[in-house]
Design a protein around this motif. Structure first.
Motif, mmCIF file in Angstrom:
data_model
loop_
_atom_site.group_PDB
_atom_site.id
_atom_site.type_symbol
_atom_site.label_atom_id
_atom_site.label_comp_id
_atom_site.label_asym_id
_atom_site.label_seq_id
_atom_site.Cartn_x
_atom_site.Cartn_y
_atom_site.Cartn_z
ATOM 1 N N ARG A 1 1.085 -1.228 -0.295
ATOM 2 C CA ARG A 1 -0.232 -0.115 -0.069
ATOM 3 C C ARG A 1 0.966 1.422 -0.018
ATOM 4 O O ARG A 1 1.929 0.928 0.404
ATOM 5 C CB ARG A 1 -1.120 0.200 0.938
ATOM 6 N N HIS A 2 0.837 2.548 -0.427
ATOM 7 C CA HIS A 2 0.396 3.516 -0.239
ATOM 8 C C HIS A 2 1.040 3.978 0.583
ATOM 9 O O HIS A 2 -0.052 4.151 0.605
ATOM 10 C CB HIS A 2 0.466 4.365 -1.925
ATOM 11 N N HIS B 1 -0.219 2.700 -6.205
ATOM 12 C CA HIS B 1 0.607 3.546 -6.803
ATOM 13 C C HIS B 1 -0.775 4.951 -7.276
ATOM 14 O O HIS B 1 -0.045 5.926 -6.791
ATOM 15 C CB HIS B 1 1.686 4.825 -8.215
ATOM 16 N N SER C 1 -4.698 10.553 -7.273
ATOM 17 C CA SER C 1 -3.244 10.171 -7.083
ATOM 18 C C SER C 1 -2.901 10.323 -5.516
ATOM 19 O O SER C 1 -4.369 11.086 -4.764
ATOM 20 C CB SER C 1 -1.965 11.472 -7.337
ATOM 21 N N TYR C 2 -2.633 9.911 -4.698
ATOM 22 C CA TYR C 2 -2.990 9.830 -3.350
ATOM 23 C C TYR C 2 -2.600 10.994 -2.494
ATOM 24 O O TYR C 2 -2.453 11.731 -1.411
ATOM 25 C CB TYR C 2 -1.854 8.086 -2.429
ATOM 26 N N LEU D 1 -4.937 5.328 -6.934
ATOM 27 C CA LEU D 1 -6.279 5.075 -6.973
ATOM 28 C C LEU D 1 -7.098 5.110 -7.459
ATOM 29 O O LEU D 1 -7.420 5.876 -8.699
ATOM 30 C CB LEU D 1 -7.221 6.092 -5.212
ATOM 31 N N SER E 1 -2.004 6.413 1.013
ATOM 32 C CA SER E 1 -3.449 4.836 0.991
ATOM 33 C C SER E 1 -4.230 5.640 2.372
ATOM 34 O O SER E 1 -5.365 5.108 2.834
ATOM 35 C CB SER E 1 -3.541 4.148 0.984
ATOM 36 N N ARG E 2 -3.962 6.202 3.851
ATOM 37 C CA ARG E 2 -4.335 6.368 4.661
ATOM 38 C C ARG E 2 -5.415 7.175 5.343
ATOM 39 O O ARG E 2 -5.618 6.675 6.147
ATOM 40 C CB ARG E 2 -2.834 6.060 6.172
ATOM 41 N N GLU F 1 -10.900 1.396 -5.356
ATOM 42 C CA GLU F 1 -9.845 0.716 -5.409
ATOM 43 C C GLU F 1 -8.033 1.014 -4.560
ATOM 44 O O GLU F 1 -7.675 1.772 -5.581
ATOM 45 C CB GLU F 1 -9.809 -0.757 -6.340
ATOM 46 N N CYS F 2 -7.404 0.799 -3.872
ATOM 47 C CA CYS F 2 -5.692 1.545 -3.719
ATOM 48 C C CYS F 2 -5.178 0.407 -4.030
ATOM 49 O O CYS F 2 -4.312 -0.503 -3.707
ATOM 50 C CB CYS F 2 -5.739 1.584 -2.236
ATOM 51 N N TRP F 3 -4.757 0.949 -5.525
ATOM 52 C CA TRP F 3 -3.392 0.558 -5.736
ATOM 53 C C TRP F 3 -2.014 0.564 -5.295
ATOM 54 O O TRP F 3 -2.336 1.695 -4.710
ATOM 55 C CB TRP F 3 -3.683 0.638 -7.298
ATOM 56 N N VAL G 1 -6.517 8.271 2.483
ATOM 57 C CA VAL G 1 -8.148 8.521 1.520
ATOM 58 C C VAL G 1 -9.133 7.748 2.600
ATOM 59 O O VAL G 1 -9.644 7.440 3.628
ATOM 60 C CB VAL G 1 -7.790 7.372 0.515
#
Length: 162
Positions: A27-28, A58, A72-73, A60, A31-32, A54-56, A34
């Motif tokens: 996880r990026h 690099h 972008s995150y 979202l 992402s925490r 979906e958290c990819w 989001v």
């Protein structure tokens, strides 16, 4: 036809290591931050319109009513309840702002924090959000920061007197 015991097996360690693929991507670190509320505010849609995201590794990927979008995150503001932002997080945000040719965080950050101030149900919760804004205040423009101070003071007064 080969019998299972007759199939030649060739073990090559270098091939095995080169073809290793992890089951999931890491996880990026941003992402925490989001949240559905932040996604909705960023995309200017209602929270109910978001089907899933979906958290990819690099980026979202957001699926919403009538749209699918990559985000972008580094577009998301930090939130209370997770690890506080660190130097590396600020580096991601600064790089994102530079790529957009902006000096400060997007305007929706100010709106997002103002809404969090208004939704606070206690002075302690309001204080948590205020402290978080204090951590990222250099990323907010002077006008945005001043408007947040006014909203904070107003909400604090309401919570203390009612």
């Amino acid at each position: 036809m080969y019998q299972p015991s007759e199939i030649p097996i060739k073990w090559d360690v270098s091939t095995m290591l080169a073809s290793f693929r992890p089951k999931s991507t890491p996880r990026h670190r941003l992402s925490r931050f989001v949240t559905k509320e932040a996604i909705a505010r960023l995309l200017k849609i209602a929270v109910e319109q978001i089907y899933r995201f979906e958290c990819w590794a690099h980026i979202l990927y957001v699926h919403a009513q009538g749209m699918s979008r990559f985000v972008s995150y580094a577009d998301f503001p930090p939130v209370v309840g997770v690890e506080s932002p660190s130097g590396l997080d600020f580096g991601y945000w600064k790089r994102r702002m530079a790529s957009l040719k902006e000096r400060y965080a997007p305007d929706f950050w100010v709106d997002f924090y103002a809404e969090r101030f208004r939704e606070a149900v206690s002075v302690a919760e309001l204080l948590e959000w205020g402290e978080l804004v204090g951590v990222v205040k250099l990323m907010l423009g002077a006008i945005g920061l001043e408007s947040l101070r006014k909203v904070y003071a107003q909400e604090k007064s309401l919570l203390e007197h009612f």
